[in-house]
Design an enzyme around this catalytic site. Structure first.
Site, PDB file in Angstrom:
ATOM      1  N   ASP A 169       0.836  -1.202   0.000  1.00  0.00           N
ATOM      2  CA  ASP A 169       0.000   0.000   0.000  1.00  0.00           C
ATOM      3  C   ASP A 169       0.871   1.253   0.000  1.00  0.00           C
ATOM      4  O   ASP A 169       2.057   1.218   0.366  1.00  0.00           O
ATOM      5  CB  ASP A 169      -0.912   0.019   1.242  1.00  0.00           C
ATOM      6  CG  ASP A 169      -1.904  -1.134   1.233  1.00  0.00           C
ATOM      7  OD1 ASP A 169      -2.177  -1.659   0.140  1.00  0.00           O
ATOM      8  OD2 ASP A 169      -2.394  -1.491   2.319  1.00  0.00           O
TER       9      ASP A 169
HETATM   10  N1  URA Z   1      -1.295  -5.928   3.818  1.00  0.00           N
HETATM   11  C1  URA Z   1      -1.783  -4.665   3.858  1.00  0.00           C
HETATM   12  O1  URA Z   1      -2.826  -4.420   4.426  1.00  0.00           O
HETATM   13  N2  URA Z   1      -1.082  -3.711   3.224  1.00  0.00           N
HETATM   14  C2  URA Z   1       0.090  -3.921   2.596  1.00  0.00           C
HETATM   15  O2  URA Z   1       0.695  -2.999   2.048  1.00  0.00           O
HETATM   16  C3  URA Z   1       0.575  -5.244   2.586  1.00  0.00           C
HETATM   17  C4  URA Z   1      -0.129  -6.232   3.200  1.00  0.00           C
END
Ligand code: URA
Length: 232
Positions: free
Chosen positions: A106
């Site tokens: 993310d």
């Molecule tokens: N899980 C999440 O919620 N975000 C990420 O960036 C990676 C795994």
């Protein structure tokens, strides 16, 4: 993606002035080599990394490329984005246009990001069946308890996908921090797992994918993987 394979005769017709039906004759005349060996059949498979020569001239010679990046916050896990910088903007490599991402993070997640031009490899990294463990360091808003450990091990039901997450290992480090190991990569998986307990993830950092770890790669930096690292 670069994991597609073609039959040799189709490849030759696409990459030279010869037709599919000419290929049989070219093989008989010993004019085609695959990875340095004379071709023997029109049905031989050619993938993105097969070195194909016709009359000693390379029609295709691609080298696999495997890169790790320590992603900072505020970069999009994409190869292009109209509004934000992408992880590709952190890479200065002559063949960076060939790369795709093996497992997104993310916007505000930091840590280990893998990029490659090898579609077969990235698929194996991401497929839950590969059981490759992804390790995350998590900081959350509310205190952690043993209940999380048990529930994550049992699995969390995701309504949207109608699946239960695979058993995950949670190691509580302090009241608000933990290490989580999961074998899948569903959309926002870690945040949604903690969401089950209505606990917000404040910081998320991926430190390892299988045996590949960031070690001391500084944030925002990248390097090529060693052969030992990219061998799954
Ligand atoms: N899980 C999440 O919620 N975000 C990420 O960036 C990676 C795994």
């Amino acid at each position: 993606m670069t994991s597609k394979t073609h039959r040799l005769d189709r490849f030759i017709s696409q990459k030279s002035q010869f037709s599919m039906s000419d290929t049989r004759l070219l093989i008989a005349q010993k004019r085609i080599k695959l990875n340095g060996e004379l071709a023997s059949s029109i049905q031989q498979k050619v993938d993105y990394f097969t070195h194909v020569e016709l009359d000693g001239v390379s029609l295709q010679k691609n080298q696999p490329l495997y890169i790790m990046l320590n992603k900072p916050k505020g970069y999009v896990s994409a190869t292009s984005d109209p509004n934000h910088e992408t992880v590709l903007d952190l890479i200065d490599h002559p063949r960076k246009h060939e790369l795709h991402i093996a497992g997104r993070l993310d916007f505000n997640t930091t840590g280990l990001m893998l990029l490659t031009n090898d579609g077969t490899w990235s698929r194996r990294i991401c497929l839950p069946e590969s059981k490759l463990v992804k390790t995350y360091e998590v900081k959350v808003d509310k205190p952690l308890t043993q209940e999380y450990v048990q529930q994550f091990n049992k699995g969390i039901y995701f309504h949207y996908e109608k699946i239960t997450t695979q058993p995950a290992h949670l190691e509580i480090c302090t009241e608000f921090t933990a290490k989580l190991s999961i074998v899948e990569g569903k959309y926002h998986q870690v945040k949604r797992m903690f969401g089950f307990f209505d606990n917000e993830v404040l910081e998320l950092h991926r430190s390892a994918v299988g045996h590949i770890t960031l070690h001391n790669l500084p944030e925002g930096h990248y390097r090529l993987l060693t052969e030992q690292e990219f061998t799954l």
